[in-house]
Design a protein around this motif. Structure first.
Motif, mmCIF file in Angstrom:
data_model
loop_
_atom_site.group_PDB
_atom_site.id
_atom_site.type_symbol
_atom_site.label_atom_id
_atom_site.label_comp_id
_atom_site.label_asym_id
_atom_site.label_seq_id
_atom_site.Cartn_x
_atom_site.Cartn_y
_atom_site.Cartn_z
ATOM 1 N N VAL A 69 8.305 2.223 6.964
ATOM 2 C CA VAL A 69 7.893 1.158 5.810
ATOM 3 C C VAL A 69 6.372 1.004 5.728
ATOM 4 O O VAL A 69 5.899 1.465 4.803
ATOM 5 C CB VAL A 69 8.854 0.194 5.462
ATOM 6 N N LEU A 73 4.075 2.943 2.677
ATOM 7 C CA LEU A 73 3.454 2.054 1.828
ATOM 8 C C LEU A 73 1.840 2.140 1.824
ATOM 9 O O LEU A 73 1.005 1.507 1.009
ATOM 10 C CB LEU A 73 3.928 0.809 1.823
ATOM 11 N N SER A 152 7.696 -4.143 0.768
ATOM 12 C CA SER A 152 7.875 -3.393 -0.521
ATOM 13 C C SER A 152 7.586 -4.234 -1.740
ATOM 14 O O SER A 152 7.095 -3.792 -2.384
ATOM 15 C CB SER A 152 9.235 -2.932 -0.544
ATOM 16 N N THR A 153 7.922 -5.624 -1.538
ATOM 17 C CA THR A 153 8.016 -6.416 -2.560
ATOM 18 C C THR A 153 6.684 -7.368 -2.643
ATOM 19 O O THR A 153 6.308 -7.693 -3.729
ATOM 20 C CB THR A 153 9.189 -7.026 -2.947
ATOM 21 N N ARG A 156 2.820 -5.867 -2.419
ATOM 22 C CA ARG A 156 2.651 -4.764 -3.390
ATOM 23 C C ARG A 156 1.233 -4.659 -3.759
ATOM 24 O O ARG A 156 0.717 -3.647 -4.007
ATOM 25 C CB ARG A 156 3.615 -4.974 -4.495
ATOM 26 N N HIS A 159 -0.522 -1.902 -1.269
ATOM 27 C CA HIS A 159 0.209 -0.674 -1.148
ATOM 28 C C HIS A 159 -0.773 0.253 -1.624
ATOM 29 O O HIS A 159 -1.882 0.187 -2.462
ATOM 30 C CB HIS A 159 1.224 -0.459 -2.126
ATOM 31 N N ASP A 165 8.179 3.441 -4.465
ATOM 32 C CA ASP A 165 8.926 2.119 -4.572
ATOM 33 C C ASP A 165 10.051 2.410 -3.642
ATOM 34 O O ASP A 165 11.151 2.781 -4.244
ATOM 35 C CB ASP A 165 9.040 1.906 -5.976
ATOM 36 N N LEU A 166 10.159 1.597 -2.629
ATOM 37 C CA LEU A 166 11.263 1.885 -1.693
ATOM 38 C C LEU A 166 12.531 0.980 -2.090
ATOM 39 O O LEU A 166 13.788 1.199 -1.601
ATOM 40 C CB LEU A 166 10.745 1.498 -0.439
ATOM 41 N N TYR A 167 12.261 0.007 -3.039
ATOM 42 C CA TYR A 167 13.383 -1.136 -3.304
ATOM 43 C C TYR A 167 13.095 -1.275 -4.944
ATOM 44 O O TYR A 167 12.847 -2.458 -5.350
ATOM 45 C CB TYR A 167 13.096 -2.415 -2.420
ATOM 46 N N THR A 232 14.446 5.820 -0.622
ATOM 47 C CA THR A 232 14.626 4.278 -0.768
ATOM 48 C C THR A 232 14.687 3.650 0.592
ATOM 49 O O THR A 232 15.046 4.120 1.509
ATOM 50 C CB THR A 232 15.827 3.513 -1.702
ATOM 51 N N GLU A 233 14.680 2.306 0.639
ATOM 52 C CA GLU A 233 15.106 1.528 1.944
ATOM 53 C C GLU A 233 16.322 2.051 2.573
ATOM 54 O O GLU A 233 16.403 1.980 3.787
ATOM 55 C CB GLU A 233 14.896 -0.070 1.492
#
Length: 353
Positions: A69, A73, A152-153, A156, A159, A165-167, A232-233
């Motif tokens: 991850v 990112l 991921s969140t 951001r 990134h 956008d993995l989530y 995705t995740e």
């Protein structure tokens, strides 16, 4: 992964709280340090470039998620990474891959020191991945499931351009649902097979594992990725178990109904991800095998590490492009791994181009 959860299976409690019950079932202690690093700093640890260090071992599937991850990112410039060796003793993972056996940023020989710096006498598992606050030398969190979601969140703003956008918010409920069953039956399911203390507990875990793999095969027969049409995740979490399946889990953990290479859909899916930048180039099969076969002396008393399996087939064409999908959505793949973060030559098969 803990230095104790994977290495100790006596009946009763282990030093981290994971245990094998009287009925022989392996139960993983999931009481992790829940402190979060967030954009608003609500837990006292705001996202700040250069402040934190992600500590991993390439041997560990839970840590491998964070490595993937972070790379997808593009967080290398803002979150440094320390890599522990593939083996450990009863105390903790060690930085034996670094000159002098010390992490060059934290200056410590064992990740245990960062845990004790914040929690003297910490009695639960000394696990990786963990994020350490560099100025204080204290561990912030080892909640591996939350770490990748927060990368991921909450990170951001840092990134890389083109990061996937993995989530994605519209798919989070479905991703969470898939992650829940995959964790219970597959990610942790292989451990429930390998550390079972009775034939009955093993048989139950074995059936759950392969029932879920059959379910995943059916799901992935008509779609390229687990949720939606991009990585995705959920894909990251499944991949790190699948990539270890034939090298370790099939034999060492007795997950031997079929090898991954004998499950056509999952084998093609795993090869598709392996060939995707950020996945296969983070995998160290040498570290993986050394960890499981050398550390788990209760399962493998001789500590002999098998020479196989042949890994060249990971580079064979997978044909999954025919299902459509866009690995990075509207974004782009990450650049090659940074100097100092490249898996050692010969430890994993890599494309020659």
């Amino acid at each position: 992964m803990s230095n104790t959860a994977a290495g100790s299976t006596e009946k009763g409690s282990t030093t981290e709280g994971s245990y094998v019950s009287q009925g022989g079932e392996f139960t993983r202690d999931q009481r992790y340090i829940a402190t979060r690093i967030t954009a608003d700093g609500r837990d006292g640890y705001p996202v700040e470039p250069g402040r934190y260090r992600l500590v991993v071992s390439r041997a560990c599937p839970w840590a491998n998620r964070a490595i993937i991850v972070r790379r997808l990112l593009g967080l290398e410039d803002v979150l440094s990474m320390g890599v522990a060796g593939p083996t450990h003793d009863a105390r903790s993972w060690t930085f034996d891959l670094d000159p002098g056996g010390r992490d060059p940023v934290l200056g410590i020989e064992r990740i245990q020191a960062a845990y004790f710096a914040r929690f003297p006498g910490y009695e639960r598992g000394i696990t990786v991945p963990a994020i350490v606050d560099v100025p204080t030398g204290q561990v912030v969190t080892n909640d591996y499931a939350q770490i990748t979601l927060d990368l991921s969140t909450q990170w951001r703003a840092y990134h890389r351009p083109g990061a996937p956008d993995l989530y994605p918010e519209p798919l989070r409920a479905e991703i969470d649902e898939v992650n829940g069953v995959v964790f219970a039956d597959v990610n942790n399911g292989v451990y429930r097979c390998g550390f079972a203390g009775s034939q009955e507990a093993y048989a139950t875990a074995y059936e759950r594992l392969f029932d879920r793999l059959d379910w995943l095969s059916a799901r992935l027969a008509t779609q390229r990725y687990l949720v939606g049409d991009t990585i995705t995740e959920a894909d990251v979490r499944l991949f790190t178990t699948l990539v270890r399946f034939d090298a370790v889990y099939h034999g060492h953990f007795k997950c031997n109904r079929q090898k991954l290479t004998e499950q056509p859909v999952l084998w093609a899916y795993a090869r598709d991800l392996f060939s995707t930048p950020g996945f296969g180039d983070t995998v160290d099969f040498d570290d993986i095998k050394r960890h499981y076969y050398e550390v788990h002396r209760d399962i493998n008393p001789t500590g002999i590490v098998p020479l196989g399996p042949d890994l060249s087939n990971w580079l064979e064409p997978h044909g999954r492009e025919a299902l459509g999908g866009r690995p990075f959505g509207a974004g782009s793949p990450p650049p090659p791994p940074r100097d100092g973060e490249v898996v050692p030559a010969g430890h994993t098969p890599l494309p020659t181009a």
